[in-house]
Design a protein around this motif. Structure first.
Motif, mmCIF file in Angstrom:
data_model
loop_
_atom_site.group_PDB
_atom_site.id
_atom_site.type_symbol
_atom_site.label_atom_id
_atom_site.label_comp_id
_atom_site.label_asym_id
_atom_site.label_seq_id
_atom_site.Cartn_x
_atom_site.Cartn_y
_atom_site.Cartn_z
ATOM 1 N N UNK A 1 0.836 -1.201 0.000
ATOM 2 C CA UNK A 1 0.000 0.000 0.000
ATOM 3 C C UNK A 1 0.876 1.258 0.000
ATOM 4 N N UNK A 2 1.882 1.289 0.872
ATOM 5 C CA UNK A 2 2.775 2.455 0.934
ATOM 6 C C UNK A 2 3.593 2.600 -0.345
ATOM 7 N N UNK A 3 4.046 1.486 -0.869
ATOM 8 C CA UNK A 3 4.831 1.517 -2.105
ATOM 9 C C UNK A 3 3.959 1.969 -3.275
ATOM 10 N N UNK A 4 2.748 1.440 -3.333
ATOM 11 C CA UNK A 4 1.845 1.819 -4.410
ATOM 12 C C UNK A 4 1.511 3.297 -4.414
ATOM 13 N N UNK A 5 1.436 3.895 -3.222
ATOM 14 C CA UNK A 5 1.115 5.321 -3.128
ATOM 15 C C UNK A 5 2.188 6.190 -3.759
ATOM 16 N N UNK A 6 3.418 5.679 -3.860
ATOM 17 C CA UNK A 6 4.497 6.459 -4.461
ATOM 18 C C UNK A 6 4.488 6.367 -5.983
ATOM 19 N N UNK A 7 3.675 5.460 -6.538
ATOM 20 C CA UNK A 7 3.698 5.234 -7.984
ATOM 21 C C UNK A 7 2.385 5.570 -8.681
ATOM 22 N N UNK A 8 1.298 5.672 -7.940
ATOM 23 C CA UNK A 8 0.015 5.978 -8.561
ATOM 24 C C UNK A 8 -0.712 7.024 -7.720
ATOM 25 N N UNK A 9 -1.889 7.385 -8.151
ATOM 26 C CA UNK A 9 -2.635 8.401 -7.409
ATOM 27 C C UNK A 9 -3.182 7.814 -6.110
ATOM 28 N N UNK A 10 -3.326 8.681 -5.118
ATOM 29 C CA UNK A 10 -3.913 8.264 -3.853
ATOM 30 C C UNK A 10 -5.320 7.728 -4.076
ATOM 31 N N UNK A 11 -6.066 8.378 -4.990
ATOM 32 C CA UNK A 11 -7.442 7.974 -5.261
ATOM 33 C C UNK A 11 -7.494 6.542 -5.800
ATOM 34 N N UNK A 12 -6.648 6.259 -6.792
ATOM 35 C CA UNK A 12 -6.633 4.913 -7.370
ATOM 36 C C UNK A 12 -6.271 3.863 -6.320
ATOM 37 N N UNK A 13 -5.184 4.118 -5.585
ATOM 38 C CA UNK A 13 -4.709 3.145 -4.608
ATOM 39 C C UNK A 13 -5.751 2.906 -3.515
ATOM 40 N N UNK A 14 -6.383 3.973 -3.044
ATOM 41 C CA UNK A 14 -7.381 3.841 -1.980
ATOM 42 C C UNK A 14 -8.565 3.009 -2.433
ATOM 43 N N UNK A 15 -9.066 3.304 -3.631
ATOM 44 C CA UNK A 15 -10.228 2.568 -4.128
ATOM 45 C C UNK A 15 -9.900 1.091 -4.337
ATOM 46 N N UNK A 16 -8.754 0.809 -4.967
ATOM 47 C CA UNK A 16 -8.402 -0.577 -5.285
ATOM 48 C C UNK A 16 -8.212 -1.396 -4.010
ATOM 49 N N UNK A 17 -7.487 -0.838 -3.037
ATOM 50 C CA UNK A 17 -7.223 -1.580 -1.803
ATOM 51 C C UNK A 17 -8.518 -1.847 -1.045
ATOM 52 N N UNK A 18 -9.421 -0.880 -1.029
ATOM 53 C CA UNK A 18 -10.686 -1.085 -0.327
ATOM 54 C C UNK A 18 -11.522 -2.198 -0.951
ATOM 55 N N UNK A 19 -11.300 -2.494 -2.215
ATOM 56 C CA UNK A 19 -12.021 -3.592 -2.838
ATOM 57 C C UNK A 19 -11.637 -4.938 -2.235
ATOM 58 N N UNK A 20 -10.452 -4.983 -1.600
ATOM 59 C CA UNK A 20 -10.057 -6.214 -0.926
ATOM 60 C C UNK A 20 -11.014 -6.577 0.191
ATOM 61 N N UNK A 21 -11.557 -5.564 0.864
ATOM 62 C CA UNK A 21 -12.516 -5.830 1.939
ATOM 63 C C UNK A 21 -13.796 -6.462 1.390
ATOM 64 N N UNK A 22 -14.197 -6.053 0.190
ATOM 65 C CA UNK A 22 -15.391 -6.633 -0.426
ATOM 66 C C UNK A 22 -15.131 -8.075 -0.855
ATOM 67 N N UNK A 23 -13.897 -8.335 -1.326
ATOM 68 C CA UNK A 23 -13.554 -9.691 -1.768
ATOM 69 C C UNK A 23 -13.612 -10.697 -0.631
ATOM 70 N N UNK A 24 -13.537 -10.217 0.615
ATOM 71 C CA UNK A 24 -13.587 -11.106 1.769
ATOM 72 C C UNK A 24 -14.861 -11.940 1.755
ATOM 73 N N UNK A 25 -15.974 -11.315 1.403
ATOM 74 C CA UNK A 25 -17.249 -12.024 1.395
ATOM 75 C C UNK A 25 -17.259 -13.185 0.426
ATOM 76 N N UNK A 26 -16.709 -12.974 -0.766
ATOM 77 C CA UNK A 26 -16.677 -14.054 -1.749
ATOM 78 C C UNK A 26 -15.696 -15.154 -1.339
ATOM 79 N N UNK A 27 -14.571 -14.749 -0.711
ATOM 80 C CA UNK A 27 -13.609 -15.742 -0.220
ATOM 81 C C UNK A 27 -14.224 -16.575 0.899
ATOM 82 N N UNK A 28 -14.968 -15.916 1.807
ATOM 83 C CA UNK A 28 -15.614 -16.642 2.900
ATOM 84 C C UNK A 28 -16.674 -17.598 2.361
ATOM 85 N N UNK A 29 -17.379 -17.190 1.314
ATOM 86 C CA UNK A 29 -18.378 -18.043 0.678
ATOM 87 C C UNK A 29 -17.707 -19.293 0.096
ATOM 88 N N UNK A 30 -16.531 -19.081 -0.538
ATOM 89 C CA UNK A 30 -15.840 -20.169 -1.211
ATOM 90 C C UNK A 30 -15.152 -21.110 -0.233
#
Length: 314
Positions: A91-120
């Protein structure tokens, strides 16, 4: 003891989500503490000291509350701690290479993926309303992260690092859930922090950052993060995971970017745009909807187990 005495009251379903909300609020303070600490330490070193300062506090709390030494560590804790420490590093490394907006949105999608992983993997099938909550929360996260205008030049390398961090977030939440199924919250958060400190030390060495600030004042930000984000935030989230389905937990902790945005507005004079404000409201709506996706646990089987235990003791 009569049979009626053994009919236990239903568990309070709101306790788990409330713990997760409180933990998400505390974790939302992490970007603020990191921002204040970057003048004296590198981002990876700040993460390392965050874990190190939290370890003795968590040990004292565990011994004082549980009145025993920590239980034996298990492989799920090792995996969860490794995932979390690497997530922070990417996350910290990614912030140095892309926009804060992009990195924040993409990383937060990991929290949503938890539901599908728990289902599987955990066979925790959510109710249909959960999918509605996911859609609403994702739209809100996109509006909150991407609705403030360009904050830098995007780079596909940074975006890919953020994608990696998102998968690590999902792995951390899933393995933490498995750990909580086997150990108490205090044991899990203590050993998680120990593992994270070890992994973070290796990351600091790999990144070439210095471990120590020039003055003792440089430890202020990591100490704040240790108490607020690690002991308070991650500790409450681990406690909440033991009482909440992983799918719902992944949405509830999306309160983090809302808290960070609100505090940044006040501390750093970074007002939210109309789109971002709407995004924050959608996240809160998604969190509320996700609570309707909790499958209530039946009480009768637990009562039967307790009856059998009492009969065996007699």
């Amino acid at each position: 003891m009569t049979e009626t005495d053994l009919h236990l009251p239903p568990p309070r379903a709101w306790v788990g989500p409330l713990l997760l909300l409180a933990g998400g609020f505390c974790i939302g303070l992490a970007p603020i503490g990191l921002r204040y600490g970057l003048d004296t330490l590198g981002p990876q070193a700040i993460a390392f000291w965050r874990y190190v300062f939290a370890i003795p506090v968590l040990f004292v709390l565990l011994v004082a509350i549980e009145r025993r030494m920590p239980a034996r560590i298990n492989r799920y804790i090792v995996l969860a701690g490794t995932f979390f420490a690497l997530d922070i590093a990417l996350w910290h490394w990614g912030l140095t290479l892309t926009t804060v907006a992009n990195a924040t949105f993409i990383v937060n999608m990991g929290n949503v993926c938890v539901g599908f992983a728990a289902w599987l993997f955990l066979k925790e099938k959510p109710k249909p309303i959960w999918f509605v909550a996911v859609f609403v929360a994702v739209c809100g996260a996109a509006a909150l992260s991407l609705g403030g205008g360009a904050d830098g030049k995007g780079d596909i390398r940074g975006d890919l690092l953020a994608v990696g961090a998102a998968f690590l977030v999902a792995g951390y939440m899933l393995c933490s859930k498995l750990s909580r199924n086997r150990l108490g919250a205090m044991d899990v958060i203590f050993w998680l922090t120990v593992v994270e400190a070890g992994v973070a030390a290796l990351v600091v060495l790999a990144a070439g950052e210095r471990f120590f600030p020039a003055t003792l004042a440089g430890f202020a930000a990591p100490l704040f993060l240790a108490l607020a984000a690690q002991v308070g935030g991650q500790g409450l989230i681990i406690a909440g995971l033991g009482r909440t389905p992983a799918a719902v937990a992944g949405i509830v902790v999306l309160i983090q970017p809302v808290v960070a945005a609100a505090i940044s507005w006040q501390l750093f004079d970074e007002p939210l745009t109309g789109i971002q404000g709407s995004g924050a409201a959608l996240i809160l709506l998604g969190i509320w909807l996700s609570q309707r996706g909790i499958r209530r646990r039946k009480v009768r089987p637990a009562a039967k187990e307790l009856q059998e235990a009492v009969r065996s003791a007699e």
